[in-house]
Every structure is written in C-alpha cells, then in structure tokens.
Enzyme design. Structure first.
Site, PDB file in Angstrom:
ATOM      1  N   ASN A 168       0.868  -1.170   0.000  1.00 26.93           N
ATOM      2  CA  ASN A 168       0.000   0.000   0.000  1.00 26.93           C
ATOM      3  C   ASN A 168       0.911   1.228   0.000  1.00 26.93           C
ATOM      4  O   ASN A 168       1.438   1.626   1.032  1.00 26.93           O
ATOM      5  CB  ASN A 168      -0.888  -0.038   1.249  1.00 26.93           C
ATOM      6  CG  ASN A 168      -1.844   1.144   1.332  1.00 26.93           C
ATOM      7  OD1 ASN A 168      -1.788   2.061   0.512  1.00 26.93           O
ATOM      8  ND2 ASN A 168      -2.708   1.113   2.326  1.00 26.93           N
ATOM      9  N   LYS A 200       3.353   0.861   3.095  1.00 25.80           N
ATOM     10  CA  LYS A 200       2.986  -0.195   4.049  1.00 25.80           C
ATOM     11  C   LYS A 200       3.047  -1.517   3.324  1.00 25.80           C
ATOM     12  O   LYS A 200       2.707  -1.580   2.132  1.00 25.80           O
ATOM     13  CB  LYS A 200       1.551   0.021   4.542  1.00 25.80           C
ATOM     14  CG  LYS A 200       1.419   1.093   5.582  1.00 25.80           C
ATOM     15  CD  LYS A 200       0.022   1.015   6.213  1.00 25.80           C
ATOM     16  CE  LYS A 200      -0.464   2.405   6.521  1.00 25.80           C
ATOM     17  NZ  LYS A 200      -1.883   2.572   6.592  1.00 25.80           N
ATOM     18  N   ARG A 207      -2.785  -2.050  -3.244  1.00 25.58           N
ATOM     19  CA  ARG A 207      -3.960  -1.216  -3.049  1.00 25.58           C
ATOM     20  C   ARG A 207      -3.845  -0.013  -3.988  1.00 25.58           C
ATOM     21  O   ARG A 207      -2.843   0.702  -3.963  1.00 25.58           O
ATOM     22  CB  ARG A 207      -4.013  -0.731  -1.609  1.00 25.58           C
ATOM     23  CG  ARG A 207      -5.177   0.199  -1.397  1.00 25.58           C
ATOM     24  CD  ARG A 207      -5.193   0.750   0.008  1.00 25.58           C
ATOM     25  NE  ARG A 207      -6.379   1.555   0.175  1.00 25.58           N
ATOM     26  CZ  ARG A 207      -6.392   2.736   0.798  1.00 25.58           C
ATOM     27  NH1 ARG A 207      -5.301   3.214   1.326  1.00 25.58           N
ATOM     28  NH2 ARG A 207      -7.501   3.406   0.905  1.00 25.58           N
ATOM     29  N   HIS A 260     -13.055   2.815   0.296  1.00 26.02           N
ATOM     30  CA  HIS A 260     -13.038   1.775   1.354  1.00 26.02           C
ATOM     31  C   HIS A 260     -13.618   0.455   0.857  1.00 26.02           C
ATOM     32  O   HIS A 260     -14.116  -0.359   1.640  1.00 26.02           O
ATOM     33  CB  HIS A 260     -13.820   2.223   2.609  1.00 26.02           C
ATOM     34  CG  HIS A 260     -13.176   3.344   3.366  1.00 26.02           C
ATOM     35  ND1 HIS A 260     -13.900   4.368   3.933  1.00 26.02           N
ATOM     36  CD2 HIS A 260     -11.889   3.587   3.673  1.00 26.02           C
ATOM     37  CE1 HIS A 260     -13.081   5.209   4.541  1.00 26.02           C
ATOM     38  NE2 HIS A 260     -11.851   4.760   4.406  1.00 26.02           N
ATOM     39  N   GLY A 313     -12.708   5.059  10.594  1.00 27.21           N
ATOM     40  CA  GLY A 313     -11.281   5.063  10.924  1.00 27.21           C
ATOM     41  C   GLY A 313     -10.786   6.492  10.874  1.00 27.21           C
ATOM     42  O   GLY A 313     -11.501   7.409  11.274  1.00 27.21           O
ATOM     43  N   ARG A 356     -11.040  15.517   7.594  1.00 28.14           N
ATOM     44  CA  ARG A 356     -11.882  15.903   6.447  1.00 28.14           C
ATOM     45  C   ARG A 356     -13.273  16.286   6.919  1.00 28.14           C
ATOM     46  O   ARG A 356     -13.837  15.628   7.792  1.00 28.14           O
ATOM     47  CB  ARG A 356     -12.003  14.739   5.450  1.00 28.14           C
ATOM     48  CG  ARG A 356     -10.729  14.460   4.707  1.00 28.14           C
ATOM     49  CD  ARG A 356     -10.854  13.223   3.814  1.00 28.14           C
ATOM     50  NE  ARG A 356      -9.807  12.280   4.124  1.00 28.14           N
ATOM     51  CZ  ARG A 356      -9.852  10.980   3.872  1.00 28.14           C
ATOM     52  NH1 ARG A 356     -10.899  10.457   3.282  1.00 28.14           N
ATOM     53  NH2 ARG A 356      -8.853  10.202   4.206  1.00 28.14           N
ATOM     54  N   PHE A 369      -9.044   9.889  17.417  1.00 27.85           N
ATOM     55  CA  PHE A 369     -10.272   9.728  18.184  1.00 27.85           C
ATOM     56  C   PHE A 369     -10.025   9.406  19.653  1.00 27.85           C
ATOM     57  O   PHE A 369     -10.782   9.814  20.534  1.00 27.85           O
ATOM     58  CB  PHE A 369     -11.189   8.668  17.561  1.00 27.85           C
ATOM     59  CG  PHE A 369     -12.617   8.949  17.830  1.00 27.85           C
ATOM     60  CD1 PHE A 369     -13.356   9.745  16.984  1.00 27.85           C
ATOM     61  CD2 PHE A 369     -13.229   8.472  18.981  1.00 27.85           C
ATOM     62  CE1 PHE A 369     -14.665  10.054  17.259  1.00 27.85           C
ATOM     63  CE2 PHE A 369     -14.547   8.774  19.263  1.00 27.85           C
ATOM     64  CZ  PHE A 369     -15.266   9.570  18.402  1.00 27.85           C
ATOM     65  N   GLU A 384      -8.232  -5.310   5.552  1.00 30.34           N
ATOM     66  CA  GLU A 384      -8.092  -4.971   4.136  1.00 30.34           C
ATOM     67  C   GLU A 384      -6.944  -5.736   3.483  1.00 30.34           C
ATOM     68  O   GLU A 384      -7.020  -6.107   2.312  1.00 30.34           O
ATOM     69  CB  GLU A 384      -7.911  -3.457   3.982  1.00 30.34           C
ATOM     70  CG  GLU A 384      -9.199  -2.714   4.324  1.00 30.34           C
ATOM     71  CD  GLU A 384      -9.020  -1.224   4.551  1.00 30.34           C
ATOM     72  OE1 GLU A 384      -9.192  -0.472   3.599  1.00 30.34           O
ATOM     73  OE2 GLU A 384      -8.711  -0.824   5.700  1.00 30.34           O
TER      74      GLU A 384
HETATM   75  P1  AMP Z   1      -7.943   3.330  11.358  1.00 32.41           P
HETATM   76  O1  AMP Z   1      -7.872   4.350  10.254  1.00 32.41           O
HETATM   77  O2  AMP Z   1      -8.942   2.251  11.088  1.00 32.41           O
HETATM   78  O3  AMP Z   1      -6.613   2.813  11.783  1.00 32.41           O
HETATM   79  O4  AMP Z   1      -8.539   4.107  12.657  1.00 32.41           O
HETATM   80  C1  AMP Z   1      -7.806   5.117  13.299  1.00 32.41           C
HETATM   81  C2  AMP Z   1      -8.699   5.824  14.278  1.00 32.41           C
HETATM   82  O5  AMP Z   1      -9.207   4.882  15.237  1.00 32.41           O
HETATM   83  C3  AMP Z   1      -7.961   6.896  15.081  1.00 32.41           C
HETATM   84  O6  AMP Z   1      -8.762   8.058  15.164  1.00 32.41           O
HETATM   85  C4  AMP Z   1      -7.821   6.240  16.432  1.00 32.41           C
HETATM   86  O7  AMP Z   1      -7.750   7.181  17.477  1.00 32.41           O
HETATM   87  C5  AMP Z   1      -9.090   5.445  16.520  1.00 32.41           C
HETATM   88  N1  AMP Z   1      -8.990   4.430  17.571  1.00 32.41           N
HETATM   89  C6  AMP Z   1      -8.128   3.405  17.661  1.00 32.41           C
HETATM   90  N2  AMP Z   1      -8.273   2.742  18.842  1.00 32.41           N
HETATM   91  C7  AMP Z   1      -9.254   3.374  19.517  1.00 32.41           C
HETATM   92  C8  AMP Z   1      -9.886   3.202  20.790  1.00 32.41           C
HETATM   93  N3  AMP Z   1      -9.507   2.219  21.602  1.00 32.41           N
HETATM   94  N4  AMP Z   1     -10.873   4.062  21.140  1.00 32.41           N
HETATM   95  C9  AMP Z   1     -11.255   5.057  20.318  1.00 32.41           C
HETATM   96  N5  AMP Z   1     -10.699   5.281  19.123  1.00 32.41           N
HETATM   97  C10 AMP Z   1      -9.721   4.465  18.706  1.00 32.41           C
END
Ligand code: AMP
Length: 395
Positions: free
Chosen positions: A9, A16, A90, A179, A209, A240, A282, A383
């Site tokens: 990716n 990655k 990807r 996605h 995510g 975004r 998050f 993915e």
């Molecule tokens: P991804 O793009 O799927 O890797 O998701 C990343 C997002 O998931 C980021 O905003 C992270 O802060 C959030 N995230 C990962 N673990 C947690 C958790 N335990 N609680 C809340 N948000 C999470």
C-alpha cells in the site's frame, strides 16, 4: 504451493506492506516505511523475531522497497524460501475503468495514470508502488485491487450528481465511493456472523477510521455510499469535513480570497474532528471530552449526529436492514460512538445492549440483544487479507 501474497500500500510518503496467507489471513510479517523523501525516515518491520526499526532517510519508493526486502532478508521470514505467489497492490481510484481486481501490465499502468486527475493525492503514489514492485519482483504476478471497485454496482440514480451533462460525460464527475476492500471483507464476515448467505443480507456498514464512510450493502452489492468523486464527502472524519454546502468554497474564495486549492487542502487536512477540536485522533478526542473540553464535546456530537443521519437515510434506501455493522479503528473500539449514534432508534428495530457494547473483544460480535429485529455488529476489518484473497483469485 503456498498462498502467500505480499500486499503493498504505497502512499505519497509511506509504504505499508504485509505478507499475508490468503487462505488463513495469517500475517508472518508486516511493516511500514515512513517519511520517504525526508530526513527523518524510518522502517519498522514486524516478523518472526519481533519488531525492528531502522531510522534513516529513504530517497524514494524504490529505495524504501529495497530496504523492505533487506529487512525480510535480515529479520525474516526469508522471501526466497517463502514461495510468494503474487504482489497485491492497493490502488485508491479505479474510476469507471476498473470494477474488478486486475493484473498489472503496461495498459493498466497507463489507465491508472489517466485516472490521476480524479485522485491527485493518491493515484500517483499508488502508481509509483506498482512501478517499483514490478522492477523488484519481475517474475511475480502483480495485481491492482481498487478501493472504488466494490461500488461499481451503485445504481445510476445513486451515483449521479445533479450537475450539467458535460461535467458528467466529459469530466467523469459522479459518485465513486471508497473503502471498497474493507466493505467487501466486512459484508461477508457480517453475513457469516448472522448465519445467512451474503446474497440475502442487507447491511448498513459504517467504516469509521481516520477516514470514515458508510455503505448500504444489498445482497452483497453496494447500492449507496457516502464518499463521492473523492474521499471528502459524507461523514465527519479525522481531518476531512465530510458533507457541507457546495457553496462554501466559493463563499470563502470571495470572503478570504483563498484559492480553491487552498480551500480544498483545508477541507481535507484541517477540518473534521481536527477543525472542530484541534485533534484528529479519536482516542485523544475521547480523553479531551472526558476531561470536560467543550470543543471535544461538540466534535463528538457532530460526528455521531452525522452517522445517525446516514443510518436513517440508508435504512430508507434498503427498506429492510438485517444489521448495522461497525468497523475500523473507531467503529471497532469506541462503545460510546456506537451507543450515541444509535440511541433512540428502537422504533426502527435498532437497539444496543450496553453490556455487550462495552465488553472488549477483538472478535466479530453482536452488540444488540438476542432476537433484535436489526442486529448491531462489530466486525474487525482486514483490508490486507481481502487484497491478498482478491489477488490470488485473479491469478
Ligand atoms: P484506522 O484508520 O482504522 O486505523 O482508525 C484510526 C482511528 O481509530 C484513530 O482516530 C484512532 O484514534 C481510533 N482508535 C483506535 N483505537 C481506539 C480506541 N480504543 N478508542 C477510540 N478510538 C480508537
């Protein structure tokens, strides 16, 4: 013969990779090269002997991929003995040209190049990854798996924007959706969990995510999705904005004198949770909100309100819903988002069981009460595994 696929990716400044057994989903090794083209580059490789980090500058993607091959050599597993079957890439935007994973050849490279105007941030980096991997693995088949492909089934009334014909016909302005590999994987896993054939299963799938989108999946086919021509439309994301009045860029252009490119950049990089609260991660947002930060509270409320609106809209699109499915970093890990987004929807048959929702698990699971009209599911996405499976299926 093995079922091993090297999944690549390539981003604009990162690469990655993951060695995936397409039959089982096992990942004997994975890693990332970060800050390609900068001084503070780093390669992190996780393999049978644990995690290894190599901090140095990587001049370009070729330099990065060569370093990845060295890491496999040094830390294992040795690629020469691994009997890799193919490299799966990807690729973000397949436009109207690609609705299936496709073997990489000169014609495919030219087509992905042609699509650069639709994805100026992503497709050039993906192309670079394709070219470099072809040079370094001349004897292995390479397959491009497109993020947009799963949405090739969108009906015309869902993908068409109400804009002049010339924009649609000559400039390919329409909804594409993204996605896709995540939706393909999660829809199948959700149907398995429900014990139904995917062909008979209607789902509202929320991929939450760093990027966030939602898709209405009818019988395994995407029939509506929130991201559009680009991944900017729809839900509130880390940086975004998601949906906003299309007149906002012209307004800011008149008021601030900003160029459209500057405004586009701000809507992609400085908006969303970051624009609302100062943080895009998050977990960090949750900490700030728990500590009583008002901006973080508002960001959370806007985020879940947008999700709720889409759940209602996609319920209406599908007519009958078997499950609302949460996936990706936030969807899999934030009980408070799941609970807040679906609170009060019991008249639609959607109920979250607090105990199940709060329980930590890495497995696909239901967080609704037994026998609920609409199941609420948490399904971890994968993915890389989906790209590996699709890659092997093509070759
Ligand atoms: P991804 O793009 O799927 O890797 O998701 C990343 C997002 O998931 C980021 O905003 C992270 O802060 C959030 N995230 C990962 N673990 C947690 C958790 N335990 N609680 C809340 N948000 C999470």
């Amino acid at each position: 013969m093995s079922d091993l696929v090297l999944v690549v990716n390539a981003g604009s400044s990162s690469l990655k990779y993951s060695l995936v057994d397409a039959a089982t989903g096992d990942e004997p090794a994975d890693g990332i090269v970060e800050a390609i083209g900068e001084d503070r580059g780093a390669l992190t490789h996780r393999g049978p002997s644990g995690e290894h980090t190599d901090k140095r500058a990587f001049t370009d993607h070729e330099d990065a991929l060569r370093a990845v091959l060295d890491a496999f050599e040094q830390h294992g597993p040795a690629l020469a003995d691994a009997d890799i079957r193919a490299v799966g890439h990807r690729v973000v935007h397949g436009g109207e040209l690609f609705s299936e994973p496709t073997v990489v050849d000169d014609a495919l490279l030219a087509a992905v190049e042609e699509l650069v105007p639709l994805a100026p941030l992503h497709n050039p980096a993906n192309l670079e990854g394709l070219r470099v991997a072809r040079r370094l693995f001349p004897d292995l088949p390479q397959v491009a798996v497109f993020d947009t492909a799963f949405h090739a089934t969108l009906p015309e009334h869902a993908y068409t924007y109400a804009v002049p014909k010339a924009w649609r016909d000559e400039h390919h302005v329409r909804r594409y959706g993204f996605h896709g590999t995540s939706y393909a994987f999660v829809s199948q896993a959700a149907a398995d969990l429900l014990g139904k054939p995917v062909e008979d299963t209607n789902l509202v799938v929320l991929h939450l995510g760093n990027g966030c989108s939602v898709t209405a999946v009818e019988g395994g086919r995407s029939v509506e999705t929130s991201m559009g021509l680009t991944p900017l439309e729809g839900l509130v994301m880390g940086t975004r904005s998601g949906d906003l009045d299309p007149a906002v860029p012209a307004h800011l252009n008149r008021q601030l004198g900003w160029s459209l490119l500057d405004i586009d950049r701000a809507l992609n990089k400085e908006s969303g949770l970051k624009g609302l609260s100062g943080v895009n991660d998050f977990r960090r947002l949750t900490e700030l909100r728990d500590a009583g930060d008002e901006d973080a509270r508002l960001a959370f409320d806007v985020y879940v309100h947008r999700i709720r609106k889409y759940v209602g809209a996609y319920y209406a699109v599908l007519g009958r819903v078997d499950a609302v499915v949460f996936t990706a970093g936030v969807g899999e890990n934030s009980p408070s988002v799941r609970a807040a987004a679906l609170a009060g929807l019991d008249r639609l048959g959607i109920v979250v069981d607090d105990g199940r929702n709060e329980a930590r698990s890495r497995d696909a699971r239901a967080v609704s009460p037994d026998g609920a009209d609409v199941a609420v599911l948490v399904v971890p996405t994968n993915e890389e595994w989906e790209i590996a499976r699709q890659t092997l299926a093509v070759i």
